[in-house]
Design a protein around this motif. Structure first.
Motif, PDB file in Angstrom:
ATOM      1  N   TYR A 110      67.289 -35.811 -21.632  1.00 22.95           N
ATOM      2  CA  TYR A 110      67.069 -35.384 -20.249  1.00 22.95           C
ATOM      3  C   TYR A 110      65.717 -35.865 -19.716  1.00 22.95           C
ATOM      4  CZ  TYR A 110      70.934 -32.099 -21.055  1.00 22.95           C
ATOM      5  OH  TYR A 110      72.145 -31.529 -21.338  1.00 22.95           O
ATOM      6  N   LYS A 111      65.702 -36.201 -18.422  1.00 21.33           N
ATOM      7  CA  LYS A 111      64.440 -36.558 -17.764  1.00 21.33           C
ATOM      8  C   LYS A 111      63.437 -35.420 -17.838  1.00 21.33           C
ATOM      9  CE  LYS A 111      66.484 -39.633 -14.270  1.00 21.33           C
ATOM     10  NZ  LYS A 111      66.760 -39.806 -12.814  1.00 21.33           N
ATOM     11  N   GLY A 114      60.572 -32.504 -22.779  1.00 19.90           N
ATOM     12  CA  GLY A 114      59.230 -32.831 -23.224  1.00 19.90           C
ATOM     13  C   GLY A 114      59.210 -34.194 -23.903  1.00 19.90           C
ATOM     14  N   PHE A 115      58.191 -34.997 -23.632  1.00 20.81           N
ATOM     15  CA  PHE A 115      58.089 -36.359 -24.184  1.00 20.81           C
ATOM     16  C   PHE A 115      59.346 -37.181 -23.859  1.00 20.81           C
ATOM     17  CE2 PHE A 115      55.275 -34.653 -27.872  1.00 20.81           C
ATOM     18  CZ  PHE A 115      54.165 -34.628 -27.030  1.00 20.81           C
ATOM     19  N   SER A 116      59.836 -37.043 -22.636  1.00 16.79           N
ATOM     20  CA  SER A 116      61.071 -37.730 -22.257  1.00 16.79           C
ATOM     21  C   SER A 116      60.948 -39.250 -22.351  1.00 16.79           C
ATOM     22  CB  SER A 116      61.480 -37.340 -20.841  1.00 16.79           C
ATOM     23  OG  SER A 116      60.472 -37.696 -19.902  1.00 16.79           O
ATOM     24  N   PHE A 117      59.727 -39.756 -22.293  1.00 19.91           N
ATOM     25  CA  PHE A 117      59.514 -41.208 -22.381  1.00 19.91           C
ATOM     26  C   PHE A 117      59.932 -41.772 -23.734  1.00 19.91           C
ATOM     27  CE2 PHE A 117      55.614 -39.104 -23.687  1.00 19.91           C
ATOM     28  CZ  PHE A 117      55.265 -39.768 -24.852  1.00 19.91           C
ATOM     29  N   LEU A 118      60.158 -40.904 -24.708  1.00 23.02           N
ATOM     30  CA  LEU A 118      60.564 -41.365 -26.034  1.00 23.02           C
ATOM     31  C   LEU A 118      62.057 -41.695 -26.104  1.00 23.02           C
ATOM     32  CD1 LEU A 118      58.551 -38.893 -28.308  1.00 23.02           C
ATOM     33  CD2 LEU A 118      57.978 -41.249 -27.696  1.00 23.02           C
ATOM     34  N   HIS A 119      62.817 -41.293 -25.087  1.00 25.32           N
ATOM     35  CA  HIS A 119      64.244 -41.624 -25.038  1.00 25.32           C
ATOM     36  C   HIS A 119      64.421 -43.027 -24.438  1.00 25.32           C
ATOM     37  CE1 HIS A 119      65.070 -37.525 -26.086  1.00 25.32           C
ATOM     38  NE2 HIS A 119      64.575 -37.036 -24.963  1.00 25.32           N
ATOM     39  N   THR A 120      65.522 -43.670 -24.765  1.00 28.74           N
ATOM     40  CA  THR A 120      65.800 -44.988 -24.178  1.00 28.74           C
ATOM     41  C   THR A 120      66.653 -44.879 -22.914  1.00 28.74           C
ATOM     42  OG1 THR A 120      67.779 -45.293 -25.550  1.00 28.74           O
ATOM     43  CG2 THR A 120      65.675 -46.088 -26.447  1.00 28.74           C
ATOM     44  N   LYS A 121      67.327 -43.741 -22.743  1.00 30.68           N
ATOM     45  CA  LYS A 121      68.112 -43.495 -21.524  1.00 30.68           C
ATOM     46  C   LYS A 121      67.902 -42.053 -21.097  1.00 30.68           C
ATOM     47  CE  LYS A 121      72.783 -43.435 -19.567  1.00 30.68           C
ATOM     48  NZ  LYS A 121      74.231 -43.648 -19.819  1.00 30.68           N
ATOM     49  N   LEU A 122      67.631 -41.871 -19.806  1.00 28.57           N
ATOM     50  CA  LEU A 122      67.342 -40.531 -19.296  1.00 28.57           C
ATOM     51  C   LEU A 122      68.401 -40.094 -18.283  1.00 28.57           C
ATOM     52  CD1 LEU A 122      63.482 -40.837 -18.783  1.00 28.57           C
ATOM     53  CD2 LEU A 122      64.672 -39.603 -20.602  1.00 28.57           C
ATOM     54  N   SER A 124      69.349 -36.770 -15.570  1.00 30.83           N
ATOM     55  CA  SER A 124      68.786 -35.608 -14.889  1.00 30.83           C
ATOM     56  C   SER A 124      69.507 -34.333 -15.325  1.00 30.83           C
ATOM     57  CB  SER A 124      68.909 -35.778 -13.378  1.00 30.83           C
ATOM     58  OG  SER A 124      68.358 -34.664 -12.714  1.00 30.83           O
ATOM     59  N   ARG A 125      68.722 -33.260 -15.496  1.00 29.84           N
ATOM     60  CA  ARG A 125      69.279 -31.954 -15.868  1.00 29.84           C
ATOM     61  C   ARG A 125      68.769 -30.907 -14.876  1.00 29.84           C
ATOM     62  NH1 ARG A 125      68.621 -27.155 -18.451  1.00 29.84           N
ATOM     63  NH2 ARG A 125      70.224 -26.513 -19.948  1.00 29.84           N
TER      64      ARG A 125
END
Length: 353
Positions: A110-111, A114-122, A124-125
């Protein structure tokens, strides 16, 4: 080699139950894959016998809080699995770190995590609006393609052992053939609990006006609530044969046994808590009592027959995503103003054929 997929869901028990519809959807979309799930230690039994799951990984949150080194040991175990893809429907910093350190090429979360930048795809929740299962499905599908009907409801699989235990206890406890109604008077959060006095009023109406047995359910931690309810019931003007139809299983069932009791109930009355989600799995008619929280958070019943009871017109609601220990306004009107007559009427409504 089959694709290996990891799903991280270390939230509360109710969240995990709701997530089983997502686990099923992932398996249906990736039929040949291995599905691994990380859960909070102590909740894993609700996933027993689940055919969608290849392996369950239990994270001991208490242990890793005391010993951060244990967290990195857990990460090392996950990394050795060489996952191809990770879904992170939990939005804590810890879950994002777990996802990242698996080194999976695809990491979906989810966008708002926490630390959402660590995901490769975001994805919205939104905090309010869609049901929780739709927020979960957003990680996997486009909105127009969300599963519907049965596939929205949780998937729980009690075993023959729990079925046998249920039948043995039921035959000993219940003396008539009218079935039973479950009442779940507790919640992890105090401001999500309707006062025992209100439950006593509802129970008394059921005992006077209906034939079903009433059974209280909950964990060992809820025994003080059980004792208070039975103490208050002593002052209610009821006949002995009516009183005999009030029983309690609080602290007397495992989670898997509780599944079967809920599966076979005629209906359930509960605060905003995990029994609602057990009931959704089996399409059990449900009456849901809201206090500090609101239905718009997306954790309502998914049973076909359900009713929501809440006190409208209070500007202080909601006072938090989970509620809290005490009413921040010091009046607790969201529960003290609940009408037991309306709750009984809602029960009658959901129990209609």
């Amino acid at each position: 080699m089959p694709e290996k997929i990891l799903i991280i869901q270390t939230a509360f028990l109710g969240d995990l139950i709701l997530s089983t519809s997502f686990f099923h959807a992932v398996k249906m979309e990736h039929k040949e894959s291995e599905i691994h799930v990380v859960v909070n230690l102590g909740t894993e039994s609700v996933l027993d016998n689940n055919p969608d799951i290849t392996q369950i990984w239990c994270l001991d949150k208490k242990k890793i809080k005391k010993n951060p080194f244990a967290f990195f040991q857990f990460i090392q175990k996950l990394r050795k699995e060489k996952f191809d893809k990770v879904y992170s429907p939990h939005f804590s910093y810890r879950s994002s770190l777990l996802s990242f350190f698996t080194k999976a090429k695809i990491r979906i979360g989810y966008k708002e995590s926490g630390f959402s930048f660590l995901h490769t795809k975001l994805v919205s929740r939104p905090k309010q609006g869609p049901h929780e299962v739709e927020k979960l499905f957003a990680l996997l599908f486009e909105p127009y393609d969300y599963p519907t009907g049965r596939e929205r409801r949780p998937y729980l699989f009690p075993s023959a052992e729990e079925e046998a235990s249920y039948l043995t206890k039921k035959n000993k406890l219940i003396k008539n053939d009218s079935g039973y109604i479950l009442i779940a008077p507790s919640s992890l959060w105090e401001t999500k609990r309707m006062p025992e006095e209100k439950f006593v009023s509802v129970i008394t109406q059921i005992l006077r006006k209906k034939e079903e047995t009433i059974i209280l359910i909950g964990s060992k931690a809820d025994q003080a609530i059980e004792e208070h309810i039975f103490r208050l019931m002593k002052t209610e003007p009821l006949e002995l044969k009516q009183r005999e139809r009030l029983l309690s299983l609080i602290g007397k069932t495992s989670l898997k046994e509780l599944m079967v009791w809920i599966q076979n109930a005629k209906a359930i009355i509960s605060n905003d808590s995990s029994p609602i989600h057990f009931a959704s799995a089996f399409n059990t008619p449900t009456v849901m009592v809201y206090g500090a929280t609101i239905p718009a958070f997306g954790y309502g019943s998914l049973s076909d027959k359900h009713k929501i009871l809440e006190v409208n017109g209070l500007g202080c609601r909601p006072c938090g995503i989970h509620g809290g220990r005490v009413c921040p306004e010091a009046h607790f009107r969201c529960m003290l103003d609940q009408n037991p007559v309306r709750i009984f009427e809602a029960l009658e409504e959901v129990m209609k054929p």
